[in-house]
Scaffold this motif. Structure first.
Motif, PDB file in Angstrom:
ATOM      1  N   UNK A  93     -27.986  -3.230  73.719  1.00 39.57           N
ATOM      2  CA  UNK A  93     -28.808  -3.614  72.500  1.00 39.57           C
ATOM      3  C   UNK A  93     -28.541  -2.012  71.731  1.00 39.57           C
ATOM      4  N   UNK A  94     -28.726  -2.179  70.314  1.00 39.88           N
ATOM      5  CA  UNK A  94     -28.507  -1.095  69.488  1.00 39.88           C
ATOM      6  C   UNK A  94     -29.575  -1.096  68.391  1.00 39.88           C
ATOM      7  N   UNK A  95     -29.867   0.124  67.698  1.00 37.64           N
ATOM      8  CA  UNK A  95     -30.377   0.117  66.395  1.00 37.64           C
ATOM      9  C   UNK A  95     -29.951   1.537  65.777  1.00 37.64           C
ATOM     10  N   UNK A  96     -30.098   1.307  64.328  1.00 33.05           N
ATOM     11  CA  UNK A  96     -29.238   2.580  63.802  1.00 33.05           C
ATOM     12  C   UNK A  96     -30.169   3.013  62.609  1.00 33.05           C
ATOM     13  N   UNK A  97     -29.869   4.225  62.411  1.00 31.29           N
ATOM     14  CA  UNK A  97     -30.486   4.767  61.179  1.00 31.29           C
ATOM     15  C   UNK A  97     -29.424   5.477  60.405  1.00 31.29           C
ATOM     16  N   UNK A 154     -27.225   5.583  75.157  1.00 35.59           N
ATOM     17  CA  UNK A 154     -26.362   6.569  74.658  1.00 35.59           C
ATOM     18  C   UNK A 154     -26.620   6.391  73.261  1.00 35.59           C
ATOM     19  N   UNK A 155     -25.902   7.301  72.493  1.00 33.33           N
ATOM     20  CA  UNK A 155     -25.797   7.413  71.024  1.00 33.33           C
ATOM     21  C   UNK A 155     -24.442   7.573  70.411  1.00 33.33           C
ATOM     22  N   UNK A 169     -24.883   8.612  60.073  1.00 36.59           N
ATOM     23  CA  UNK A 169     -25.464   7.482  60.970  1.00 36.59           C
ATOM     24  C   UNK A 169     -25.592   7.643  62.290  1.00 36.59           C
ATOM     25  N   UNK A 170     -26.612   7.193  62.717  1.00 30.79           N
ATOM     26  CA  UNK A 170     -27.023   7.327  64.371  1.00 30.79           C
ATOM     27  C   UNK A 170     -26.921   6.070  64.864  1.00 30.79           C
ATOM     28  N   UNK A 171     -26.215   5.490  65.757  1.00 30.83           N
ATOM     29  CA  UNK A 171     -26.728   4.322  66.463  1.00 30.83           C
ATOM     30  C   UNK A 171     -27.188   4.611  67.887  1.00 30.83           C
ATOM     31  N   UNK A 172     -28.175   3.870  68.099  1.00 29.73           N
ATOM     32  CA  UNK A 172     -28.873   4.271  69.679  1.00 29.73           C
ATOM     33  C   UNK A 172     -28.801   2.846  70.141  1.00 29.73           C
ATOM     34  N   UNK A 173     -28.156   3.192  71.537  1.00 30.24           N
ATOM     35  CA  UNK A 173     -27.800   2.156  72.541  1.00 30.24           C
ATOM     36  C   UNK A 173     -28.801   2.306  73.844  1.00 30.24           C
ATOM     37  N   UNK A 220     -16.442   5.172  57.850  1.00 26.74           N
ATOM     38  CA  UNK A 220     -17.419   5.738  58.659  1.00 26.74           C
ATOM     39  C   UNK A 220     -16.430   6.215  59.752  1.00 26.74           C
ATOM     40  N   UNK A 221     -16.449   7.507  60.071  1.00 28.76           N
ATOM     41  CA  UNK A 221     -15.856   8.245  61.148  1.00 28.76           C
ATOM     42  C   UNK A 221     -16.785   8.434  62.230  1.00 28.76           C
ATOM     43  N   UNK A 222     -16.331   8.122  63.488  1.00 31.33           N
ATOM     44  CA  UNK A 222     -17.100   8.382  64.762  1.00 31.33           C
ATOM     45  C   UNK A 222     -16.789   9.808  64.994  1.00 31.33           C
ATOM     46  N   UNK A 223     -17.789  10.497  64.966  1.00 30.14           N
ATOM     47  CA  UNK A 223     -17.792  11.842  65.472  1.00 30.14           C
ATOM     48  C   UNK A 223     -18.010  12.334  66.879  1.00 30.14           C
ATOM     49  N   UNK A 224     -18.811  11.160  67.636  1.00 29.85           N
ATOM     50  CA  UNK A 224     -19.055  11.488  68.851  1.00 29.85           C
ATOM     51  C   UNK A 224     -19.577   9.983  69.540  1.00 29.85           C
ATOM     52  N   UNK A 225     -19.184   9.700  70.465  1.00 24.24           N
ATOM     53  CA  UNK A 225     -19.964   8.779  71.557  1.00 24.24           C
ATOM     54  C   UNK A 225     -20.685   9.701  72.584  1.00 24.24           C
ATOM     55  N   UNK A 226     -21.932   9.663  72.841  1.00 23.10           N
ATOM     56  CA  UNK A 226     -22.510  10.753  73.440  1.00 23.10           C
ATOM     57  C   UNK A 226     -23.674  10.483  74.416  1.00 23.10           C
ATOM     58  N   UNK A 227     -23.851  10.680  75.588  1.00 18.96           N
ATOM     59  CA  UNK A 227     -24.662  10.925  76.298  1.00 18.96           C
ATOM     60  C   UNK A 227     -24.917  12.091  77.409  1.00 18.96           C
ATOM     61  N   UNK A 228     -25.803  12.615  77.822  1.00 17.02           N
ATOM     62  CA  UNK A 228     -26.174  13.789  78.488  1.00 17.02           C
ATOM     63  C   UNK A 228     -25.355  13.744  79.993  1.00 17.02           C
TER      64      UNK A 228
END
Length: 456
Positions: A102-106, A133-134, A200-204, A150-158
């Motif tokens: 699931x995702x939501x974005x800002x 993850x984001x 843009x931030x997409x939260x998953x 829209x360039x992806x700068x990161x797919x990130x999780x701690x």
């Protein structure tokens, strides 16, 4: 000993090729810092070269476009999933695993930097519980009236339970390119600039889990640092030295080679760990349980694992290091550029160390004893003569980490954008890149210093 990998080397070569026609090349590879040989580029300029815009306040998170996200207030405001916008499948290129999320974005408001930029570097501070993850993206406006994709700068999780933390190679549009952590205009000498951008931030999250990442800070540093082999000399300020822990990367040589071939390449996470612990934070015992108990300073191994970029295949991704630092309670972290050693002195006086990125030939930084295509160290103070006191992780032992480097040499290898490598070719310098880690609620003197150097 360095944070450089083939990808950074490719960026250096590309930037050198793009500007070769306008950069003097008469200076030999043995030109000394500050001698200006063949350059004439030591002049001061009043034009701004760096613009920082970070969203972190409750009012910031309420702005922009929400698609299933919401702002949360409290002690540390942030952005979270309120009601998912939809579902998406993601196949992790590093594990081959496909999962549904699931995702939501800002999307941020458009920011027009005071500096029409040749480069953008994003930063973010977030908490990603297991199952979340984001994704961080940038879209820029060009000075010719067109826009980037829209360039992806990161797919990130701690952590690593759900996805592998990664940058994304191969993103370009014929005018700009993403080089690991940096969005760069391909031909700065041609005059094209980035005059605005949106983040843009997409939260998953795992479906039906009710979980959410929380993003506390996100934004970017825009810069247009002039091409120069030497930089103006700064006047020394008051002496001060901060008590920052000393950690050597070299004692970890050969350990955990799956993370950038082991400790000999861990300058960035080792520096990050020094500053994290300076602020009184460190990983819990259970977080270090995976490290061989016979290893000294297991927290350095932990930092390397938590900053590793699976695409870059290294621990030197600048924003990934800042994001790691901000996983500790009430720490904030950004990647930026500073203008001079005077800015560093301002921060040190306020009790804030800085992690600086520099490259140099053996002999350009007296006392270092090595040359590097890219290396991180922590500036912890200044002597009465204005020389730089640094915790340099490229040292044989922890006690040997503290070094004193000549002011003029250090400011040049850190702030310049062009240099000659050992083969005499023109390659790039960091242009003053640094990581800044500080309390999310800084003391008044810290807040004043951060404002003075242009971070807030």
């Amino acid at each position: 000993m360095t944070a450089a990998t083939p990808r950074r080397a490719v960026l250096a070569a590309a930037l050198a090729a793009a500007t070769a026609a306008s950069v003097p090349t008469a200076a030999g590879a043995d030109s000394q810092p500050g001698d200006g040989a063949g350059t004439g580029d030591e002049r001061e300029t009043d034009a701004p070269t760096v613009d920082n815009r970070f969203w972190y306040a409750y009012s910031h998170w309420r702005s922009g476009e929400h698609h299933g996200t919401a702002a949360v207030g409290g002690r540390r405001p942030g952005l979270l999933i309120a009601a998912p916008e939809g579902r998406t499948d993601y196949t992790d290129p590093h594990t081959g695993r496909t999962a549904t999320w699931e995702y939501a974005s800002w999307t941020s408001p458009l920011h027009r930097p005071a500096v029409p930029a040749t480069e953008l570097i994003a930063s973010w501070n977030a908490c990603t519980p297991e199952g979340t993850w984001i994704q961080v993206e940038l879209c820029g406006d060009y000075s010719d009236g067109t826009t980037t994709p829209w360039y992806v700068m990161a797919r990130w999780a701690s952590g690593e339970a759900d996805i592998r933390r990664t940058s994304v190679d191969g993103q370009k549009d014929g005018k700009s390119t993403v080089w690991t952590d940096t969005l760069s205009v391909d031909d700065p000498a041609g005059g094209l600039r980035l005059t605005g951008y949106r983040l843009r931030l997409t939260l998953h999250r795992a479906p039906r889990s009710g979980l959410t990442p929380v993003v506390w800070l996100a934004g970017a540093m825009a810069s247009d640092v002039p091409d120069r082999f030497t930089v103006p000399a700064s006047e020394p300020g008051p002496a001060r030295e901060l008590d920052v822990p000393r950690y050597s990367q070299e004692i970890h040589a050969g350990r955990y080679p799956e993370y950038d071939n082991g400790g000999e390449a861990w300058c960035s996470p080792t520096s990050s760990q020094m500053v994290v612990e300076y602020w009184g934070r460190r990983p819990a015992a259970e977080e270090l349980a995976w490290v061989d108990p016979s290893y000294q300073d297991p927290q350095v191994c932990h930092a390397a694992r938590r900053t590793y970029d699976a695409q870059y295949k290294g621990c030197g991704n600048w924003p990934f290091n800042a994001a790691y630092a901000a996983t500790y309670e009430d720490l904030a972290a950004v990647v930026t550029r500073l203008r001079s050693l005077t800015d560093l002195e301002t921060l040190v006086r306020a009790g804030i160390p800085a992690i600086t990125s520099q490259s140099f030939l053996a002999g350009e930084l007296t006392g270092a004893g090595y040359g590097t295509a890219g290396h991180l160290m922590t500036v912890i103070g200044f002597t009465a003569d204005g020389d730089v006191v640094a915790n340099d992780p490229n040292s044989a032992s922890n006690p040997a980490v503290r070094r004193v480097y000549a002011r003029r040499e250090f400011e040049n290898v850190w702030l310049r954008t062009k240099r000659h490598n050992a083969a005499g070719k023109v390659v790039s310098g960091s242009g003053g890149v640094c990581y800044l880690y500080a309390p999310a609620r800084p003391a008044p003197r810290q807040l004043a210093a951060l404002r003075e150097v242009g971070v807030l």
